[in-house]
Design a protein around this motif. Sequence first.
Motif, short mmCIF file in Angstrom:
data_model
loop_
_atom_site.label_atom_id
_atom_site.label_comp_id
_atom_site.label_asym_id
_atom_site.label_seq_id
_atom_site.Cartn_x
_atom_site.Cartn_y
_atom_site.Cartn_z
N SER A 42 0.82 -1.21 0.00
CA SER A 42 0.00 0.00 0.00
C SER A 42 0.86 1.26 0.00
N LYS A 43 2.13 1.14 0.40
CA LYS A 43 3.02 2.29 0.43
C LYS A 43 4.13 2.19 -0.62
N ALA A 44 4.07 1.21 -1.48
CA ALA A 44 5.11 1.00 -2.49
C ALA A 44 4.60 1.41 -3.86
N CYS A 45 5.53 1.70 -4.74
CA CYS A 45 5.14 1.99 -6.12
C CYS A 45 6.14 1.33 -7.06
N LYS A 46 5.72 1.11 -8.29
CA LYS A 46 6.58 0.52 -9.30
C LYS A 46 6.55 1.44 -10.50
N ALA A 47 7.68 1.55 -11.16
CA ALA A 47 7.76 2.43 -12.32
C ALA A 47 8.52 1.73 -13.43
N MET A 48 8.21 2.13 -14.66
CA MET A 48 8.90 1.58 -15.81
C MET A 48 8.99 2.67 -16.87
N GLY A 49 10.12 2.76 -17.51
CA GLY A 49 10.29 3.71 -18.59
C GLY A 49 10.62 2.97 -19.87
N VAL A 50 10.03 3.40 -20.97
CA VAL A 50 10.27 2.77 -22.27
C VAL A 50 10.70 3.85 -23.25
N ASP A 51 11.72 3.57 -24.02
CA ASP A 51 12.22 4.49 -25.04
C ASP A 51 12.61 5.84 -24.45
N LEU A 52 13.28 5.82 -23.31
CA LEU A 52 13.75 7.05 -22.69
C LEU A 52 15.12 7.40 -23.25
N ARG A 53 15.40 8.67 -23.39
CA ARG A 53 16.68 9.10 -23.91
C ARG A 53 17.66 9.31 -22.76
N VAL A 54 17.97 8.22 -22.09
CA VAL A 54 18.92 8.23 -20.98
C VAL A 54 19.87 7.06 -21.17
N HIS A 55 21.02 7.15 -20.54
CA HIS A 55 21.98 6.07 -20.59
C HIS A 55 21.67 5.06 -19.50
N TYR A 56 21.71 3.80 -19.85
CA TYR A 56 21.39 2.73 -18.90
C TYR A 56 22.32 2.78 -17.69
N LYS A 57 23.60 2.96 -17.93
CA LYS A 57 24.57 2.89 -16.83
C LYS A 57 24.36 4.03 -15.84
N ASN A 58 24.07 5.22 -16.33
CA ASN A 58 23.80 6.34 -15.42
C ASN A 58 22.52 6.09 -14.62
#
Length: 97
Positions: A42-58
């Motif tokens: 009830s206090k947690a959240c999940k997030a997902m990003g697709v096709d973001l212009r960011v570097h995976y390692k950063n």
Amino acid sequence: FWLKAPPVPAAPGQPPPPLSDCRGAPASSAMVKYSREGKNPSKACKAMGVDLRVHYKNTYETAQAIKGMSLRAAQQYLEDVCEKKRCIPFRKYKGCI
């Protein structure tokens, strides 16, 4: 460019062929499999990003830096990083930096 054959219609009385994504891979029923569930859902959240212009390692190193922090502490930490008061330690991907 790639030419793609038009889809073959299903025979009468047969179910339609399964849907696929833009690459032609079959679509799955589950979007993402998370490795673990939150301690208090009830206090947690999940997030997902697709096709973001960011570097995976950063992104990985940033996520590792704020993992386990409370929301307010993580927000303050990231604000301090943007203001260059604090830094994100690179622990895994640290070669050639």
